[in-house]
Scaffold this motif. Structure first.
Motif, short mmCIF file in Angstrom:
data_model
loop_
_atom_site.label_atom_id
_atom_site.label_comp_id
_atom_site.label_asym_id
_atom_site.label_seq_id
_atom_site.Cartn_x
_atom_site.Cartn_y
_atom_site.Cartn_z
N LEU A 1 14.29 23.85 0.51
CA LEU A 1 14.64 22.92 -0.56
C LEU A 1 13.68 23.09 -1.75
O LEU A 1 14.11 23.14 -2.90
N ALA A 2 12.40 23.19 -1.46
CA ALA A 2 11.41 23.36 -2.52
C ALA A 2 11.65 24.64 -3.30
O ALA A 2 11.58 24.67 -4.53
N LYS A 3 11.98 25.70 -2.57
CA LYS A 3 12.22 27.00 -3.21
C LYS A 3 13.52 26.99 -4.01
O LYS A 3 13.55 27.44 -5.17
N SER A 4 14.58 26.49 -3.42
CA SER A 4 15.90 26.54 -4.04
C SER A 4 16.04 25.58 -5.21
O SER A 4 16.69 25.89 -6.21
N PHE A 5 15.46 24.40 -5.09
CA PHE A 5 15.62 23.36 -6.10
C PHE A 5 14.39 23.21 -6.99
O PHE A 5 14.31 22.30 -7.79
N LYS A 6 13.40 24.12 -6.78
CA LYS A 6 12.18 24.13 -7.60
C LYS A 6 11.46 22.79 -7.58
O LYS A 6 11.17 22.18 -8.62
N LEU A 7 11.16 22.33 -6.36
CA LEU A 7 10.44 21.08 -6.17
C LEU A 7 9.06 21.35 -5.60
O LEU A 7 8.83 22.38 -4.96
N GLU A 8 8.15 20.40 -5.80
CA GLU A 8 6.85 20.48 -5.15
C GLU A 8 7.07 20.35 -3.64
O GLU A 8 7.86 19.51 -3.20
N PRO A 9 6.39 21.16 -2.82
CA PRO A 9 6.60 21.13 -1.36
C PRO A 9 6.47 19.73 -0.75
O PRO A 9 7.26 19.37 0.12
N VAL A 10 5.50 18.95 -1.21
CA VAL A 10 5.30 17.62 -0.63
C VAL A 10 6.48 16.70 -0.94
O VAL A 10 6.88 15.87 -0.11
N ILE A 11 7.08 16.87 -2.12
CA ILE A 11 8.24 16.05 -2.50
C ILE A 11 9.46 16.49 -1.70
O ILE A 11 10.24 15.65 -1.21
N ALA A 12 9.64 17.79 -1.56
CA ALA A 12 10.78 18.30 -0.77
C ALA A 12 10.69 17.83 0.68
O ALA A 12 11.70 17.45 1.28
N LYS A 13 9.49 17.83 1.23
CA LYS A 13 9.30 17.39 2.62
C LYS A 13 9.65 15.92 2.78
O LYS A 13 10.35 15.52 3.73
N GLU A 14 9.21 15.10 1.86
CA GLU A 14 9.52 13.67 1.94
C GLU A 14 11.01 13.43 1.78
O GLU A 14 11.59 12.58 2.48
N ALA A 15 11.66 14.19 0.89
CA ALA A 15 13.10 14.03 0.67
C ALA A 15 13.88 14.36 1.94
O ALA A 15 14.80 13.62 2.33
N VAL A 16 13.54 15.46 2.59
CA VAL A 16 14.23 15.85 3.82
C VAL A 16 13.98 14.82 4.92
O VAL A 16 14.90 14.37 5.60
N ASP A 17 12.72 14.43 5.09
CA ASP A 17 12.38 13.47 6.14
C ASP A 17 13.13 12.15 5.95
O ASP A 17 13.55 11.52 6.93
N ASN A 18 13.30 11.73 4.71
CA ASN A 18 14.01 10.47 4.43
C ASN A 18 15.48 10.53 4.84
O ASN A 18 16.10 9.49 5.09
N MET A 19 16.05 11.73 4.87
CA MET A 19 17.47 11.88 5.19
C MET A 19 17.74 12.18 6.67
O MET A 19 18.88 12.16 7.11
N ILE A 20 16.70 12.47 7.42
CA ILE A 20 16.87 12.80 8.84
C ILE A 20 17.29 11.58 9.64
O ILE A 20 18.26 11.62 10.41
N ALA A 21 16.58 10.48 9.48
CA ALA A 21 16.87 9.26 10.26
C ALA A 21 18.28 8.74 10.04
O ALA A 21 19.00 8.43 11.00
N PRO A 22 18.75 8.62 8.79
CA PRO A 22 20.13 8.15 8.58
C PRO A 22 21.18 9.23 8.85
O PRO A 22 22.37 8.97 8.71
N HIS A 23 20.74 10.40 9.25
CA HIS A 23 21.66 11.50 9.59
C HIS A 23 22.63 11.77 8.43
O HIS A 23 23.84 11.73 8.59
N MET A 24 22.05 12.06 7.28
CA MET A 24 22.84 12.20 6.05
C MET A 24 23.92 13.26 6.13
O MET A 24 25.06 13.06 5.70
N TRP A 25 23.57 14.43 6.68
CA TRP A 25 24.49 15.56 6.65
C TRP A 25 25.35 15.60 7.92
O TRP A 25 24.85 15.63 9.04
#
Length: 328
Positions: free
Chosen positions: A260-284
């Protein structure tokens, strides 16, 4: 070297170059590009990024080489219709609107099933601490009848707040809404991840939509019936490749965050938090249809006036392109 040998070597060289050129052309001919709404700005597209990075589309039998992004809505639908591989992931509202316009499109898989990306924020130190305090206040949304307004209306309804008592101000975009908030032209603004993570030190989160609302289908995969009929194997490969991308996200969130950080040009720490936030609600979703969650979205669209009447889901969906275990 004799002249004859020289000519023979030249002939072999040109032949080799010709074969290489033909191989390159064939490679381009086999390559496919699909469309994903909000690509590069929203987390809808992460399964595709993961699948491309890990070679999962190729493993499924198709070479997806790029994603055509858009601001969403009708633009994404038009991109899909104009593509040589007319498949894409769009918001449910866009899919239903295209169907009402008579476009021969069919929903073939589910994309996302959570509103966990969405939140409403206020300025630091705002006296507004609860959604019920929005009565009599102004809230920035992106556009009338858009997803941001829809989720705001649903959240207000969930907490028994009269929507008529809240003034919605169309800002034209999430960043624009923050500008209005900074200028005190509004009292709160709807926001979406990862922007809400990037700006989290600048604003207070009033609430997250997923804290108030149940899971609902937010995006779907669509294609033309003509393409589905003519290229069923290609369509199945796209859906299977995306499914493996989803499985890879849940199986290795850290790797997904890196992609995500590589593809969307995000800071790694921000990309990690974004992914972690979507794991619990099972977004995908892996792609299977859930009529309860689809109807929740239909209710939401009725609430903001985007939809009237019932949806004949059976008429606009086709689960036969899903992996066999997901067709149940």
């Amino acid at each position: 070297m004799t002249a004859q040998q020289s000519r023979f070597r030249s002939t072999r060289t040109f032949a080799a170059l010709g074969l290489a050129a033909l191989s390159l052309v064939a490679s381009f001919a086999r390559a496919d590009e699909i469309s994903v709404t909000q690509w590069g700005t929203s987390l809808y597209g992460l399964p595709y990024a993961v699948a491309m990075e890990n070679g999962l589309f190729k493993k499924a039998g198709i070479d997806i080489t790029g994603i055509l992004g858009s601001g969403g809505g009708g633009t994404t639908v038009r991109n899909i219709l104009a593509s040589d591989t007319p498949y894409g992931e769009v918001a449910v509202a866009a899919a239903l609107a295209a169907q009402r316009q008579g476009l021969d499109l069919v929903i073939v898989n589910i994309g996302t099933r959570s509103v966990a990306e969405s939140s409403v924020v206020t300025v630091k130190g705002s006296p507004i601490k609860d959604i019920t305090q929005l009565a009599g206040k102004k809230v920035a949304i992106t556009s009338p009848k858009g997803v941001s307004e829809m989720l705001l209306l649903m959240s207000l309804k969930a907490k028994n707040v009269d929507a008529g008592s809240v003034t919605r101000v169309a800002s034209g975009g999430y960043v624009n809404g923050l500008t209005l908030l900074d200028q005190k032209a509004v009292d709160a603004a709807v926001l979406i991840e990862p922007l809400s993570i990037i700006r989290k030190n600048q604003y207070d989160t009033l609430y997250k939509s997923s804290d108030l609302l149940p899971p609902m289908t937010t995006s779907v995969g669509i294609t033309t019936r003509e393409f589905a009929k003519a290229h069923p194997d290609k369509l199945k490969a796209i859906i299977e490749g995306r499914r493996m991308g989803v499985q890879a996200i849940y199986g290795n969130p850290q790797q997904a965050a890196d992609i995500l950080a590589k593809s969307f040009k995000l800071e790694p720490v921000i990309a990690k938090e974004a992914v972690d936030n979507m794991i619990a609600p099972h977004m995908w979703s892996e792609g299977d249809f859930n009529l309860t969650e689809l109807e929740r979205m239909a209710d939401a669209l009725r609430l903001n006036g985007e939809l009237q009447g019932n949806v004949d889901w059976a008429a606009i969906m086709d689960k036969s392109y899903l992996p066999t275990d997901l067709q149940k």
